[in-house]
Design a protein around this motif. Sequence first.
Motif, mmCIF file in Angstrom:
data_model
loop_
_atom_site.group_PDB
_atom_site.id
_atom_site.type_symbol
_atom_site.label_atom_id
_atom_site.label_comp_id
_atom_site.label_asym_id
_atom_site.label_seq_id
_atom_site.Cartn_x
_atom_site.Cartn_y
_atom_site.Cartn_z
ATOM 1 N N GLY A 265 0.788 -1.228 0.000
ATOM 2 C CA GLY A 265 0.000 0.000 0.000
ATOM 3 C C GLY A 265 0.814 1.268 0.000
ATOM 4 N N LYS A 266 2.114 1.149 -0.018
ATOM 5 C CA LYS A 266 2.979 2.312 -0.021
ATOM 6 C C LYS A 266 3.622 2.456 -1.412
ATOM 7 N N ALA A 267 3.914 3.704 -1.752
ATOM 8 C CA ALA A 267 4.495 3.973 -3.074
ATOM 9 C C ALA A 267 6.012 4.087 -2.957
ATOM 10 N N TYR A 268 6.702 3.480 -3.925
ATOM 11 C CA TYR A 268 8.162 3.531 -4.005
ATOM 12 C C TYR A 268 8.580 3.806 -5.472
ATOM 13 N N HIS A 269 9.743 4.430 -5.575
ATOM 14 C CA HIS A 269 10.318 4.641 -6.916
ATOM 15 C C HIS A 269 11.750 4.123 -6.911
ATOM 16 N N CYS A 270 12.020 3.090 -7.761
ATOM 17 C CA CYS A 270 13.350 2.500 -7.892
ATOM 18 C C CYS A 270 14.053 3.159 -9.066
ATOM 19 N N TRP A 271 15.163 3.841 -8.762
ATOM 20 C CA TRP A 271 15.883 4.562 -9.811
ATOM 21 C C TRP A 271 16.658 3.598 -10.720
ATOM 22 N N ASP A 272 16.965 4.092 -11.929
ATOM 23 C CA ASP A 272 17.796 3.297 -12.845
ATOM 24 C C ASP A 272 19.200 3.160 -12.278
ATOM 25 N N THR A 273 19.650 4.220 -11.646
ATOM 26 C CA THR A 273 20.952 4.168 -10.987
ATOM 27 C C THR A 273 20.735 3.727 -9.538
ATOM 28 N N ALA A 274 21.755 3.763 -8.767
ATOM 29 C CA ALA A 274 21.631 3.326 -7.378
ATOM 30 C C ALA A 274 20.655 4.220 -6.623
ATOM 31 N N GLY A 275 19.817 3.597 -5.786
ATOM 32 C CA GLY A 275 18.932 4.373 -4.952
ATOM 33 C C GLY A 275 17.482 3.960 -5.078
ATOM 34 N N LEU A 276 16.701 4.382 -4.020
ATOM 35 C CA LEU A 276 15.268 4.061 -3.942
ATOM 36 C C LEU A 276 14.587 5.203 -3.200
ATOM 37 N N HIS A 277 13.408 5.658 -3.676
ATOM 38 C CA HIS A 277 12.685 6.724 -2.994
ATOM 39 C C HIS A 277 11.393 6.162 -2.419
ATOM 40 N N HIS A 278 11.159 6.520 -1.117
ATOM 41 C CA HIS A 278 9.947 6.100 -0.419
ATOM 42 C C HIS A 278 9.039 7.333 -0.280
ATOM 43 N N LEU B 10 2.309 9.622 1.281
ATOM 44 C CA LEU B 10 1.750 10.125 0.021
ATOM 45 C C LEU B 10 1.589 8.979 -0.969
ATOM 46 N N THR B 11 0.368 8.798 -1.454
ATOM 47 C CA THR B 11 0.119 7.676 -2.355
ATOM 48 C C THR B 11 -0.423 8.093 -3.715
ATOM 49 N N GLY B 12 -0.690 9.400 -3.883
ATOM 50 C CA GLY B 12 -1.214 9.828 -5.172
ATOM 51 C C GLY B 12 -1.588 11.290 -5.190
ATOM 52 N N CYS B 13 -2.473 11.666 -6.160
ATOM 53 C CA CYS B 13 -2.897 13.057 -6.349
ATOM 54 C C CYS B 13 -4.306 13.226 -5.778
ATOM 55 N N THR B 14 -4.573 14.414 -5.244
ATOM 56 C CA THR B 14 -5.895 14.710 -4.714
ATOM 57 C C THR B 14 -6.730 15.371 -5.803
ATOM 58 N N ASP B 15 -7.878 14.724 -6.158
ATOM 59 C CA ASP B 15 -8.739 15.244 -7.225
ATOM 60 C C ASP B 15 -9.617 16.349 -6.659
ATOM 61 N N THR B 16 -10.361 17.006 -7.559
ATOM 62 C CA THR B 16 -11.207 18.131 -7.146
ATOM 63 C C THR B 16 -12.308 17.710 -6.178
ATOM 64 N N VAL C 183 6.691 14.602 -9.583
ATOM 65 C CA VAL C 183 8.084 14.980 -9.847
ATOM 66 C C VAL C 183 8.833 14.908 -8.522
ATOM 67 N N ILE C 184 9.990 14.225 -8.532
ATOM 68 C CA ILE C 184 10.831 14.125 -7.327
ATOM 69 C C ILE C 184 12.078 14.969 -7.570
ATOM 70 N N LYS C 185 12.272 15.964 -6.727
ATOM 71 C CA LYS C 185 13.434 16.829 -6.854
ATOM 72 C C LYS C 185 14.022 17.092 -5.480
ATOM 73 N N LEU C 186 15.270 16.654 -5.360
ATOM 74 C CA LEU C 186 15.985 16.793 -4.092
ATOM 75 C C LEU C 186 15.199 16.152 -2.949
ATOM 76 N N GLY C 187 14.594 15.017 -3.272
ATOM 77 C CA GLY C 187 13.877 14.254 -2.256
ATOM 78 C C GLY C 187 12.474 14.743 -1.989
ATOM 79 N N LYS C 188 12.055 15.855 -2.601
ATOM 80 C CA LYS C 188 10.722 16.406 -2.383
ATOM 81 C C LYS C 188 9.827 16.025 -3.546
ATOM 82 N N VAL C 189 8.582 15.605 -3.271
ATOM 83 C CA VAL C 189 7.639 15.166 -4.290
ATOM 84 C C VAL C 189 6.598 16.249 -4.531
ATOM 85 N N THR C 190 6.359 16.550 -5.832
ATOM 86 C CA THR C 190 5.304 17.479 -6.238
ATOM 87 C C THR C 190 4.342 16.718 -7.119
ATOM 88 N N THR C 191 3.047 16.817 -6.795
ATOM 89 C CA THR C 191 2.050 16.093 -7.585
ATOM 90 C C THR C 191 1.201 17.063 -8.397
#
Length: 609
Positions: free
Chosen positions: A286-299, A303-309, A332-340
Amino acid sequence: MLPVLLLCVTLASGAPISSRTPEGCTIGERWTEKFIRFECFKGDGAVVKGVKPIGCVPMNTETGDMIDAEETFNDEKFTYQCKIQLQSSGDIATYTIINCLDAKKDKLAIGESRVMEDGREWSCFKDDQGAVKLAQELTGGCIFDGVVIKDGKTWTRAVEFKATVNRVEKKIGKAETMRCVSDGKGGFVAKAFGCVTDTGIWLRNKGFSKVREDFVQCLIDETGKVTMEVVDQSVVSCDWKGTEVKSGESKTVDGNVIYCKFGKFQKTGCEVNGQFMKKGLAYIDGKAYHCWDTAGLHHFGELTGCTDTDGSIKQFHSVWRQDTQVMKCHYVIKLGKVTTSILPLGCAMDSGFNGEYKGVKPGALGVNGGEMKICAQEGKIWKMRELTEAELEKFQKRKPVKETKTIIGGEEGRGEGAVHEITGQCKDLLGVCTSTEPFCADPSNETSSTELIEMLAKMNATFNEIRTILEKAAPSVTANPLILNSTAGSEIVEEPVCGLTGQCPDLKEVCTGINPVCEASSTLSVADLIEVMTKLNNKINKIKIVLENPCTTTTATPEVTTQIPEESTTVPTEPTTGAPEVTTQIPEESTTVPTDPTTGVPEVTTQIP
C-alpha cells in the motif's frame, strides 16, 4: 545577266522555326537554334534563296561542334540522334532522344529497366506526353541472391560455425548477419554485422551468448571475416570487490539488485522489505516507491497519489475520464521532495461499448458520433469538436508520397527550313522579260525587287527623255539624214530630221548604253523611233507591275498607247501649193509606218483643222 526569276518577287514556302527567314538572311550565314544549325543558301531553278538545317549541335551554341544527319551523341544520361527530312517546302531537322544510358553508360532501351551494382534500379520510359525520361531510384543497396537490400538494412547468410570442446566438435552458430552500407563513392557494399548462434540468438561483434552449456563469442576482424568461438566462463564473469559473480547470477547491494551478464553488471531493480521490484514506480504493502535506474530508492511515505477536485486520491500514473477530457496523475521528485499534479492527456471520445471511452491526443482526429472531429482546446478544456473548413481541407489533402525515384528528362530540338520560290502563277508573267535582257541587273549581284523597281523607274525616265528629244528635234541638214516621208498633194516631200546615226550630239549622248534603241536602222523615221520607245516603255511598266504585285494575277497588263504629240508629227505645208497640214498617227503595234500599196508612200490620216 541576272536570272529572269529575280524579276518576279519570290514567295516563302514552309513556316521556318528558325528566327531568320529567307528574306532576312545573308547567303552563307550559319546559326544555331534549339540544337539545330541552319544555313542561308542561294538556290537554283525555281528556288531563289532559302534557309535549311544542315546538322545538329549538342551544346546548342554558335561555336559548338555539329553532328551530321543520322549521327548520334551521348551525354550523361541519354543518346541523341540527328535526323534531317528532305522536303521541297523546307527541310525538317530533329534532335531527339533514342535511348537512355545506365550508370555504366551502357544503352538502356526505352521501356527497359536494369538494376545496377549499387542496387538502384534505372528505368527508361516515355511519359504521358511522349517525352523520354530516365528514372533512378534515390536509394540503392546491395544485391544478394538477386534481391536488392537497401542501405542500412541487414540480412542473414547461412554459415556453419563449429568449435571443438574437450575433443568434441560442436555446432555453435548457423549464420552471419550482413548490413548494406555506403562505400563512400556513391555505391554500396555489404559488410559483416554479426552472428547468429545455433540457438537463434543474434550477436553483435564481440558479443556473448550461451549455447547450451557453453559460452560463445562472435568476432569480426578488420577484413570482415566472421568467426565464432567458445570462451571460458571466467571471461563472462563479473568482479564485485574481488569476489567473482558468474554470468547470469544476481547480487543485492544496499537495496539495489544487480545482475552479472556476460562480464558486466546491470541493475535490474530494487529490494523492498524482502520483495523485488522493477525499476520505476511500484506499490508495496500500500505504499508507493520509486526505484531509480541508478543506485537508490525513494519512499513516498504517506503520500500515495494526487488529490482530485472531489477530494478523492488518484494513484500515481493513473488515468481516468473527467467529462470531455482524459486526466492523469503526475509526480516529480526533486531533491527528495515530491510534487504532484493532475494534467489532461487529451480528449475523451465515446467508444460506444458499455460507456467505455478512447483517449485522443490534442490536435488528433477521431470519429465521434459518426462524424470526423478534432480534439481541440476551448478555454482550458479539451473536447472533441467539428472541423473548421481550413482543418477539413488540410485533413483531406493527401500526405505527400515519399519520393523514391529521381526522374530525369533531356532537351530535344526541332527546326524547319524554308525557301523562296516562284509559284506557277509567276511563271506565266516571266515572258515580260523576253528581249529586255539589257535592262536586267548585273548577273554577278543579287538584286532585290525594290532595287529592280527603282532601276526600271530610272530607265523609264531615260526613255521619256529620249522620246522628248526625238519629238522636239528641229529639222537640220545632215550628210546622212533620216527621212520622214509625207505627201503634199501628189508630191513626196523629204525633210531631213535629226536621227540616231551620230549627226545629232544631243541624241547620241542620251543613247549611251541604251543599245536596243540606238541600234535602229538609219532609215527609221522619227515616228518609228518614238513607237519603239513606247513599246519598250510598256514592257518596263509590265515588269514594274509584276514586281510591285507579285503572283497576284496572270492576266496581261494593258500596254500604254502613246500618241505622237501634234507638234512633233505635223508635216510642213507645201509653200508653193499651200496644202493643208496633215497629222500622222502611228499604230501602236507597228514598228514601221504602213505605206500605200499603189504609190509606196506612207499612209496618212488627214485631219482638217
